[in-house]
Design a protein around this motif. Structure first.
Motif, PDB file in Angstrom:
ATOM      1  N   PRO A  34       1.597   8.923   9.080  1.00  0.00           N
ATOM      2  CA  PRO A  34       0.318  10.075   9.548  1.00  0.00           C
ATOM      3  C   PRO A  34      -0.307   9.469  10.823  1.00  0.00           C
ATOM      4  O   PRO A  34      -0.536   8.369  11.170  1.00  0.00           O
ATOM      5  CB  PRO A  34      -0.738   9.873   8.300  1.00  0.00           C
ATOM      6  CG  PRO A  34      -0.285   8.329   7.708  1.00  0.00           C
ATOM      7  CD  PRO A  34       1.086   8.141   7.886  1.00  0.00           C
ATOM      8  N   GLU A  35      -0.607  10.430  11.482  1.00  0.00           N
ATOM      9  CA  GLU A  35      -1.334  10.120  12.837  1.00  0.00           C
ATOM     10  C   GLU A  35      -2.725   9.978  12.872  1.00  0.00           C
ATOM     11  O   GLU A  35      -3.270  10.852  11.858  1.00  0.00           O
ATOM     12  CB  GLU A  35      -1.018  11.236  13.965  1.00  0.00           C
ATOM     13  CG  GLU A  35       0.440  11.349  14.402  1.00  0.00           C
ATOM     14  CD  GLU A  35       0.547  12.452  15.656  1.00  0.00           C
ATOM     15  OE1 GLU A  35       1.563  12.248  16.484  1.00  0.00           O
ATOM     16  OE2 GLU A  35       0.129  13.355  15.529  1.00  0.00           O
ATOM     17  N   VAL A  93     -15.526   0.067   9.193  1.00  0.00           N
ATOM     18  CA  VAL A  93     -14.874   0.722   9.962  1.00  0.00           C
ATOM     19  C   VAL A  93     -13.211   0.501   9.667  1.00  0.00           C
ATOM     20  O   VAL A  93     -13.105  -0.690   8.918  1.00  0.00           O
ATOM     21  CB  VAL A  93     -14.889   0.592  11.743  1.00  0.00           C
ATOM     22  CG1 VAL A  93     -16.220   1.020  11.656  1.00  0.00           C
ATOM     23  CG2 VAL A  93     -14.830  -1.067  12.005  1.00  0.00           C
ATOM     24  N   PHE A  94     -12.361   1.039  10.129  1.00  0.00           N
ATOM     25  CA  PHE A  94     -10.718   0.736  10.069  1.00  0.00           C
ATOM     26  C   PHE A  94     -10.354   0.470  11.391  1.00  0.00           C
ATOM     27  O   PHE A  94     -10.562   1.175  12.503  1.00  0.00           O
ATOM     28  CB  PHE A  94     -10.018   1.741   9.489  1.00  0.00           C
ATOM     29  CG  PHE A  94     -10.117   2.049   8.010  1.00  0.00           C
ATOM     30  CD1 PHE A  94     -10.281   0.474   7.372  1.00  0.00           C
ATOM     31  CD2 PHE A  94      -9.725   3.114   7.354  1.00  0.00           C
ATOM     32  CE1 PHE A  94      -9.985   0.650   5.892  1.00  0.00           C
ATOM     33  CE2 PHE A  94      -9.936   2.819   5.845  1.00  0.00           C
ATOM     34  CZ  PHE A  94     -10.020   1.873   5.186  1.00  0.00           C
ATOM     35  N   ILE A  95      -9.739  -0.599  11.834  1.00  0.00           N
ATOM     36  CA  ILE A  95      -9.375  -1.073  13.129  1.00  0.00           C
ATOM     37  C   ILE A  95      -7.625  -1.057  12.963  1.00  0.00           C
ATOM     38  O   ILE A  95      -7.167  -1.142  12.027  1.00  0.00           O
ATOM     39  CB  ILE A  95      -9.648  -2.522  13.239  1.00  0.00           C
ATOM     40  CG1 ILE A  95     -10.889  -2.678  13.372  1.00  0.00           C
ATOM     41  CG2 ILE A  95      -8.699  -2.917  14.461  1.00  0.00           C
ATOM     42  CD1 ILE A  95     -11.381  -4.261  14.032  1.00  0.00           C
ATOM     43  N   LEU A  96      -7.276  -0.179  14.006  1.00  0.00           N
ATOM     44  CA  LEU A  96      -5.930   0.220  14.154  1.00  0.00           C
ATOM     45  C   LEU A  96      -5.111  -1.416  14.714  1.00  0.00           C
ATOM     46  O   LEU A  96      -5.480  -1.378  15.785  1.00  0.00           O
ATOM     47  CB  LEU A  96      -5.500   1.239  15.039  1.00  0.00           C
ATOM     48  CG  LEU A  96      -4.129   1.569  15.259  1.00  0.00           C
ATOM     49  CD1 LEU A  96      -3.483   1.996  13.920  1.00  0.00           C
ATOM     50  CD2 LEU A  96      -3.758   2.745  16.010  1.00  0.00           C
ATOM     51  N   ALA A  97      -4.495  -2.221  13.909  1.00  0.00           N
ATOM     52  CA  ALA A  97      -3.797  -3.130  14.341  1.00  0.00           C
ATOM     53  C   ALA A  97      -2.319  -2.826  14.035  1.00  0.00           C
ATOM     54  O   ALA A  97      -1.797  -2.858  13.144  1.00  0.00           O
ATOM     55  CB  ALA A  97      -4.267  -4.382  13.287  1.00  0.00           C
ATOM     56  N   ASN A 115       0.251  -0.942  13.370  1.00  0.00           N
ATOM     57  CA  ASN A 115       0.632   0.299  12.747  1.00  0.00           C
ATOM     58  C   ASN A 115      -0.427   0.246  11.356  1.00  0.00           C
ATOM     59  O   ASN A 115       0.029   0.775  10.350  1.00  0.00           O
ATOM     60  CB  ASN A 115       1.991   0.824  12.460  1.00  0.00           C
ATOM     61  CG  ASN A 115       2.578   1.245  13.693  1.00  0.00           C
ATOM     62  OD1 ASN A 115       3.635   0.481  14.383  1.00  0.00           O
ATOM     63  ND2 ASN A 115       2.206   2.402  14.515  1.00  0.00           N
ATOM     64  N   THR A 116      -1.293  -0.517  11.175  1.00  0.00           N
ATOM     65  CA  THR A 116      -1.803  -0.886  10.039  1.00  0.00           C
ATOM     66  C   THR A 116      -3.557  -0.671  10.419  1.00  0.00           C
ATOM     67  O   THR A 116      -4.162  -0.949  11.115  1.00  0.00           O
ATOM     68  CB  THR A 116      -1.819  -2.242   9.662  1.00  0.00           C
ATOM     69  OG1 THR A 116      -0.255  -2.666   9.530  1.00  0.00           O
ATOM     70  CG2 THR A 116      -2.245  -2.588   8.174  1.00  0.00           C
ATOM     71  N   ALA A 117      -4.000   0.127   9.075  1.00  0.00           N
ATOM     72  CA  ALA A 117      -5.550   0.472   9.223  1.00  0.00           C
ATOM     73  C   ALA A 117      -6.039  -0.967   8.283  1.00  0.00           C
ATOM     74  O   ALA A 117      -6.018  -1.104   7.311  1.00  0.00           O
ATOM     75  CB  ALA A 117      -5.889   1.591   8.360  1.00  0.00           C
ATOM     76  N   LEU A 118      -6.938  -1.676   9.106  1.00  0.00           N
ATOM     77  CA  LEU A 118      -7.562  -2.845   8.813  1.00  0.00           C
ATOM     78  C   LEU A 118      -8.934  -2.777   8.492  1.00  0.00           C
ATOM     79  O   LEU A 118      -9.579  -2.099   9.356  1.00  0.00           O
ATOM     80  CB  LEU A 118      -7.211  -4.206   9.523  1.00  0.00           C
ATOM     81  CG  LEU A 118      -5.713  -4.752   9.909  1.00  0.00           C
ATOM     82  CD1 LEU A 118      -5.800  -5.969  10.592  1.00  0.00           C
ATOM     83  CD2 LEU A 118      -5.495  -4.804   8.360  1.00  0.00           C
ATOM     84  N   MET A 124      -3.332   0.730   4.996  1.00  0.00           N
ATOM     85  CA  MET A 124      -2.449   1.704   5.064  1.00  0.00           C
ATOM     86  C   MET A 124      -1.525   1.940   6.365  1.00  0.00           C
ATOM     87  O   MET A 124      -2.287   1.506   7.320  1.00  0.00           O
ATOM     88  CB  MET A 124      -3.246   3.281   4.917  1.00  0.00           C
ATOM     89  CG  MET A 124      -2.401   4.473   4.970  1.00  0.00           C
ATOM     90  SD  MET A 124      -3.688   5.954   4.764  1.00  0.00           S
ATOM     91  CE  MET A 124      -2.394   7.282   4.816  1.00  0.00           C
ATOM     92  N   LEU A 125      -0.118   2.453   6.418  1.00  0.00           N
ATOM     93  CA  LEU A 125       0.313   2.446   7.565  1.00  0.00           C
ATOM     94  C   LEU A 125       0.369   3.646   8.327  1.00  0.00           C
ATOM     95  O   LEU A 125       0.337   4.760   7.787  1.00  0.00           O
ATOM     96  CB  LEU A 125       1.991   2.293   7.140  1.00  0.00           C
ATOM     97  CG  LEU A 125       2.426   0.955   6.596  1.00  0.00           C
ATOM     98  CD1 LEU A 125       3.872   0.936   6.278  1.00  0.00           C
ATOM     99  CD2 LEU A 125       2.096  -0.272   7.805  1.00  0.00           C
TER     100      LEU A 125
END
Length: 226
Positions: free
Chosen positions: A33-34, A173-177, A179-182, A219-220
């Protein structure tokens, strides 16, 4: 001859396997998912107190008598700078400074609610810079709002509201690391129009996922192409 055929088939098998190893991860990536992303921003901020009232004049000088709520009045000091805004006073930015603070409070009814306020007199100080004839833009009797600067300007890191979510653990928050939402738990301070002040949890360069409530921890995902 059989030996050469055997090696030929082996070569085809190895080549096909290599292509599969390349294509399979790419196919998996394309299915992710984008997500839209954003970044924290650094802004300059000064604490302000607001008051509103009526403009009056004495000679060639204009003043604003602004009612300030009792909870804010202790932050207001003589000679603090301010800006004035109003529906009828033109497009220019009128500047002023605090000239006088009343020694007593009074009751004022606004929209059916009674508030305790203190009157603050502000002297407008840039009329001549804005208009040759001040009466073309500002007149005694106009209503105006004063935004008084009551603190030193400081830089702060701001997180857009679109990147903040909250659950029983608190704000995060979610950080984009990659392709993973951390997930990163954050601590916020004052709220501004453009976002909330960040006190702890992430850094300026962290790429944040917008609308984190749509996604889950670890989540990827993949960043949306601009």
């Amino acid at each position: 001859m059989k030996k050469y055929i055997k090696w030929a088939f082996l070569g085809i098998f190895v080549t096909a396997g290599a292509w599969a190893a390349v294509i399979a991860p790419q196919a998996t990536f394309n299915m992710l998912p984008e997500v839209e992303t954003t970044f924290p921003s650094v802004v300059s901020h000064c604490e302000v107190v607001r008051g509103a009232g009526i403009i009056y004049s004495a000679g060639d000088t204009f003043f604003l008598s602004a009612a300030v709520r009792e909870g804010d009045i202790n932050a207001v000091k003589i000679r603090q700078p301010a800006e004035l805004y109003g529906a009828a006073i033109g497009d220019g930015i009128y500047t002023a400074e605090v000239l006088e603070i009343a020694d007593f409070a009074r009751q004022q009814e606004i929209g059916g609610i009674t508030e305790t306020v203190v009157d603050v007199i502000l002297e407008l100080n840039n009329i001549d810079e804005i208009a040759v004839n001040p009466d073309e833009f500002i007149r005694a009797g106009y209503t105006a709002e004063a935004v008084i600067n009551v603190g030193e300007s400081r830089e702060m890191l701001i997180v857009p509201y679109s990147a903040i979510n909250q659950d029983k653990r608190g704000e995060y928050v979610f950080i984009l690391a990659g392709n993973t939402a951390l997930r990163r738990d954050i601590l916020t301070g004052i709220e501004l129009a453009e976002g909330a002040e960040l006190l702890a949890g992430i850094r300026e360069g962290d790429e944040l996922i917008v609308r984190p409530e749509r996604y889950s921890e670890n989540m990827l995902v993949k960043a949306m192409e601009s």
